[in-house]
Design an enzyme around this catalytic site. Structure first.
Site, PDB file in Angstrom:
ATOM      1  N   GLU A 232      -6.572  -6.803  -6.591  1.00 37.59           N
ATOM      2  CA  GLU A 232      -5.791  -7.345  -7.696  1.00 37.59           C
ATOM      3  C   GLU A 232      -5.876  -8.864  -7.813  1.00 37.59           C
ATOM      4  OE1 GLU A 232      -1.953  -5.651  -6.959  1.00 37.59           O
ATOM      5  OE2 GLU A 232      -2.399  -3.852  -8.118  1.00 37.59           O
TER       6      GLU A 232
ATOM      7  N   GLU B 177      -9.322   5.500  12.943  1.00 32.30           N
ATOM      8  CA  GLU B 177      -8.551   4.351  13.423  1.00 32.30           C
ATOM      9  C   GLU B 177      -8.582   4.212  14.938  1.00 32.30           C
ATOM     10  OE1 GLU B 177      -3.991   5.466  14.049  1.00 32.30           O
ATOM     11  OE2 GLU B 177      -4.610   5.725  11.961  1.00 32.30           O
TER      12      GLU B 177
END
Length: 266
Positions: free
Chosen positions: A78, A109
């Site tokens: 953004e 992860e």
């Protein structure tokens, strides 16, 4: 046990009505801004360090897994349309690669070496800032990435939701937002995720303002990528220069950005 994994203060959720569920979630969500407020001095330190590195040509990197990784990517994506900065100034990396944005990648992860390999693909260096995002504060992908970055002289920060975490211990600028137990025990996409989003909003927004990407209270460098944003840009010019819509539209079309249009008339 970490506080984000502590038992919910609510029980027998399956027996509650929709109204009761929503009221319960709303009541705990209201504690999140208060938790963020307690971390403002830490957030300030991270902002100042980030501004300093971007001013000297560095970049801001995020690493995370699952919800945390997705939030970093969202924030990074953004920045160019909002502030007109180039793609690649803010970079979000998720454990498991881009496929993990939409679908969980098993065990992604758990490799403490993989984050550094992912970062090396971008030639991360000592001008850059690396922020690890991990609600639990114990994600191996994030811990390994921050530790190896630090070893290479790269500044590190983090956003975690538990106290005294391993992730915070390997960050130069830790941000600890202590959100406590979730509405559903251990579901950190809820309060913890909301807190992380708020901190990310603050980090990049404050940083971009300090870098001169906002004039007054307006996004004068935003990308004019659709009709809504063109209309917003015209209104900014009208407000700033005290002219009508037709004149503002002409200036915007000629100069291609709100900032350039305003500066051309000053």
């Amino acid at each position: 046990m970490s506080t984000t994994e502590s038992p919910s203060h609510f029980n027998h959720l399956e027996k509650l009505s929709a109204k009761e569920l929503l009221a319960g979630m709303n009541s705990v969500d209201q504690t999140v801004p208060q938790a963020v407020a307690q971390a403002l001095p830490q957030i300030e330190a991270l902002v100042e360090a980030t501004v300093a590195r971007l001013q000297r040509g560095g970049r801001l990197f995020y690493i995370g897994a699952g919800t945390s990784g997705r939030l970093g990517i969202l924030d990074a994506s953004e920045c160019p349309p909002t502030f007109g900065v180039p793609q690649g100034l803010v970079i979000g990396i998720i454990a498991g690669g881009d496929a993990a944005i939409r679908k969980a990648v098993e065990n992604a992860e758990d490799d403490p070496q993989q984050a550094w390999r992912d970062l090396a693909a971008y030639a991360i260096n000592t001008d850059d800032m690396l922020v690890g995002i991990a609600a639990s504060g114990r994600t191996p992908y994030v811990i390994g990435g921050l530790a190896l970055a630090r070893r290479h002289g790269i500044a590190t920060g983090c956003i975690v939701c538990n106290p005294n975490s391993t992730v915070a211990a390997v960050a130069d600028y830790p941000v600890e937002v202590l959100t406590g137990p979730e509405f559903i025990t251990g579901s950190t996409r809820l309060k913890a995720g909301t807190a992380q989003k708020l901190v990310l909003n603050m980090l990049t927004t404050a940083t971009m303002i300090r870098l001169g990407k906002v004039k007054g209270n307006k996004m004068v460098d935003m990308q004019l990528s659709n009709l809504k944003l063109v209309d917003r840009g015209e209104k900014m010019i009208m407000d700033e220069l005290g002219i009508g819509q037709e004149g503002a539209a002409e200036l915007l079309k000629k100069h291609g950005s709100v900032r350039a249009a305003i500066e051309a008339r000053r």
